[in-house]
Each structure stands twice: as structure tokens, then as C-alpha cells.
Design a protein around this motif. Sequence first.
Motif, PDB file in Angstrom:
ATOM      1  N   VAL A 125      39.136  39.535  53.215  1.00  0.00           N
ATOM      2  CA  VAL A 125      39.027  39.794  51.778  1.00  0.00           C
ATOM      3  C   VAL A 125      38.692  38.513  51.015  1.00  0.00           C
ATOM      4  CG1 VAL A 125      40.604  41.771  51.728  1.00  0.00           C
ATOM      5  CG2 VAL A 125      41.523  39.463  51.424  1.00  0.00           C
ATOM      6  N   MET A 126      37.970  38.714  49.924  1.00  0.00           N
ATOM      7  CA  MET A 126      37.817  37.656  48.928  1.00  0.00           C
ATOM      8  C   MET A 126      38.581  38.113  47.693  1.00  0.00           C
ATOM      9  SD  MET A 126      33.831  36.546  49.106  1.00  0.00           S
ATOM     10  CE  MET A 126      32.928  36.489  50.663  1.00  0.00           C
ATOM     11  N   ILE A 127      39.189  37.170  47.036  1.00  0.00           N
ATOM     12  CA  ILE A 127      39.923  37.475  45.815  1.00  0.00           C
ATOM     13  C   ILE A 127      38.974  37.294  44.632  1.00  0.00           C
ATOM     14  CG2 ILE A 127      41.828  36.738  44.325  1.00  0.00           C
ATOM     15  CD1 ILE A 127      43.231  35.805  46.989  1.00  0.00           C
ATOM     16  N   GLN A 128      38.825  38.359  43.853  1.00  0.00           N
ATOM     17  CA  GLN A 128      37.944  38.266  42.686  1.00  0.00           C
ATOM     18  C   GLN A 128      38.702  37.619  41.540  1.00  0.00           C
ATOM     19  OE1 GLN A 128      36.060  41.921  41.459  1.00  0.00           O
ATOM     20  NE2 GLN A 128      35.010  40.950  39.732  1.00  0.00           N
ATOM     21  N   VAL A 129      38.092  36.597  40.950  1.00  0.00           N
ATOM     22  CA  VAL A 129      38.732  35.838  39.891  1.00  0.00           C
ATOM     23  C   VAL A 129      37.941  36.004  38.598  1.00  0.00           C
ATOM     24  CG1 VAL A 129      39.622  33.576  39.212  1.00  0.00           C
ATOM     25  CG2 VAL A 129      39.458  34.152  41.640  1.00  0.00           C
ATOM     26  N   ASN A 130      38.647  36.267  37.522  1.00  0.00           N
ATOM     27  CA  ASN A 130      38.011  36.366  36.211  1.00  0.00           C
ATOM     28  C   ASN A 130      38.001  34.977  35.575  1.00  0.00           C
ATOM     29  OD1 ASN A 130      37.047  37.027  33.710  1.00  0.00           O
ATOM     30  ND2 ASN A 130      38.656  38.506  33.215  1.00  0.00           N
ATOM     31  N   VAL A 131      37.059  34.150  36.040  1.00  0.00           N
ATOM     32  CA  VAL A 131      37.025  32.761  35.581  1.00  0.00           C
ATOM     33  C   VAL A 131      36.624  32.682  34.115  1.00  0.00           C
ATOM     34  CG1 VAL A 131      36.050  30.474  35.984  1.00  0.00           C
ATOM     35  CG2 VAL A 131      36.383  32.012  37.914  1.00  0.00           C
ATOM     36  N   SER A 132      35.685  33.539  33.718  1.00  0.00           N
ATOM     37  CA  SER A 132      35.153  33.451  32.357  1.00  0.00           C
ATOM     38  C   SER A 132      36.136  33.977  31.323  1.00  0.00           C
ATOM     39  CB  SER A 132      33.840  34.240  32.260  1.00  0.00           C
ATOM     40  OG  SER A 132      34.076  35.610  32.496  1.00  0.00           O
ATOM     41  N   GLY A 133      37.124  34.765  31.776  1.00  0.00           N
ATOM     42  CA  GLY A 133      38.124  35.288  30.849  1.00  0.00           C
ATOM     43  C   GLY A 133      37.633  36.403  29.946  1.00  0.00           C
ATOM     44  N   GLU A 134      36.463  36.967  30.234  1.00  0.00           N
ATOM     45  CA  GLU A 134      35.989  38.102  29.435  1.00  0.00           C
ATOM     46  C   GLU A 134      36.924  39.288  29.647  1.00  0.00           C
ATOM     47  OE1 GLU A 134      31.337  38.473  29.624  1.00  0.00           O
ATOM     48  OE2 GLU A 134      32.138  37.690  31.486  1.00  0.00           O
ATOM     49  N   GLU A 135      37.229  39.967  28.554  1.00  0.00           N
ATOM     50  CA  GLU A 135      38.226  41.030  28.647  1.00  0.00           C
ATOM     51  C   GLU A 135      37.808  42.177  29.555  1.00  0.00           C
ATOM     52  OE1 GLU A 135      39.862  42.782  24.947  1.00  0.00           O
ATOM     53  OE2 GLU A 135      40.531  40.695  24.638  1.00  0.00           O
ATOM     54  N   GLN A 136      36.518  42.505  29.517  1.00  0.00           N
ATOM     55  CA  GLN A 136      36.074  43.683  30.280  1.00  0.00           C
ATOM     56  C   GLN A 136      35.848  43.372  31.757  1.00  0.00           C
ATOM     57  OE1 GLN A 136      34.340  41.875  28.265  1.00  0.00           O
ATOM     58  NE2 GLN A 136      32.164  41.775  28.760  1.00  0.00           N
ATOM     59  N   LYS A 137      36.001  42.101  32.140  1.00  0.00           N
ATOM     60  CA  LYS A 137      35.766  41.744  33.542  1.00  0.00           C
ATOM     61  C   LYS A 137      37.027  41.928  34.365  1.00  0.00           C
ATOM     62  CE  LYS A 137      31.675  39.605  34.537  1.00  0.00           C
ATOM     63  NZ  LYS A 137      30.978  38.988  33.392  1.00  0.00           N
TER      64      LYS A 137
END
Length: 230
Positions: A125-137
Motif C-alpha cells: 500500500v501507499m498512503i495517500q497524503v493531502n499535502v495541499s490541504g484542499e478540502e475536497q481532496k
Amino acid sequence: MISLDYLQENATSLRERVRVAAERADRDPADITIVAVSKTFDRQLMDEAYRLGFRVFGESRVQEIRQKCETPLPGDADLHMIGPLQSNKIRQLLPHIQVLQTLDRESLLQALIKELAKSGSTLDVMIQVNVSGEEQKSGISPGNLSKFVAAVSAAPELRPIGFMTMAPFGADEATLTNVFGGLRQLRDDMEQHYGQAVPALSMGMSDDFEAAIGAGATHVRLGRSLFGER
Ligand SMILES: *Cc1c(COP(=O)(O)O)cnc(C)c1O
């Protein structure tokens, strides 16, 4: 219908662009895997891409994966799930994929562990990270990442191999540098903190993969630039 000449031309030009971007960053192009994102394109085109040497495919919908994999992919081809995954689809998906790139929340983690434990199997698995901090991501926020990595690492059913992120749509160069460089830094921090190699960085799509390679991407996910507009 996409012509094979068109696919071959795109493949050649993409490989060249990957090579140039790698060399500009003083990297070995062989360390960068093109994930051929075949979503919405039919199985025949995946087979053509396979003949052109692509061995890793990216798909984002469980139903579509099941249809396309009625005849299994060749044994040396890997399928990566790159779309959001609902927990109730895990069982249908698992037989078809080698890597889940979108492990993005605690509830999915628990459901995965439960399903894998039943069959005694393991999954990369890869862990998906919301780096940009966009709410809908979707994705784990950087602040919660350390705890999440610890939980994934503690599960014998899962092998964490790296991290995945998506840049904001239409981002400028500075934003791309922040997002992709940010994921690389988080990866380095996690490796140092846990003393464990989690090397993969899946970042970069058709419009931004060169910036991602510059920031250290090991996997670039290319759809339109290979297969054409969807
Ligand atoms: C569709 C998709 C891609 C490929 O995007 P292109 O712009 O066609 O290269 C990459 N990553 C994810 C998560 C996708 O859903």
C-alpha cells in the motif's frame, strides 16, 4: 478509436520526457516508473501498452477493473488502484491489484486489515497524503501522518511501500514545488522516525510529472499524455 501509431508515438515521447526530467534532477530514469493510467480506455489498449513495454497500470474504479480483468493481465504486469476506494468494494478489488495507492483514512485501513486477515494475504500500500490541504481532496493530513504510518506498519497484512499525492488542479510551479517537495520531506521524516524504508513517491500526472520527477517522484501516473484525451 486510438491508433497504435499514436500510442507508440506518445510512449516514445513520454519516455524521453521522463529521461530528460530525471537527468535534469541528476537522477537515474530507471528509478522512475510510469504508471499507465488506463481508466476509461479499453482492455485492448492496455494490452497494446503492455506490448510497448508498460508493466504497471493504474485504474480508479472497481467495477471497471473487474470488467477489464475478466481475462487476467499478463503475470508480469501490476495493477495499481489509484482511485478512492469504498470499504464495501475491497473484497471485489483485492484479487485484481498488486498495489493500493489510495490508503487514505482510518476506516479503510481497518476494513482492509479485516478482509486481508480472512484470506491470510498481504497487500502493498501507499498512503495517500493531502499535502495541499484542499478540502475536497482525500488523504491523510500531514499532521496526522505519523500516527497513521505507525498503524499501517503495525498491521502484518499490509506492507507500506510509500506515499501518494495529487497536486491541485492547474497549480503553478511554486505550488507544485511545495506539494511535491512537501511529500518528499514527509517521506524522509517518516523513514527517519521509524527507521524503515518507505521509498515510493507516487506524484505527478500528465500536466505536472516533470516537476514531480524534479522533486523525487518514483511513480508518475500518466493517462491522457499516453492514451489521449478521455
Ligand atoms: C486519472 C488519474 C491520473 C491520470 O491523469 P492524467 O491527467 O490523465 O495523466 C493520475 N492519478 C489519478 C489519481 C487519477 O485519478
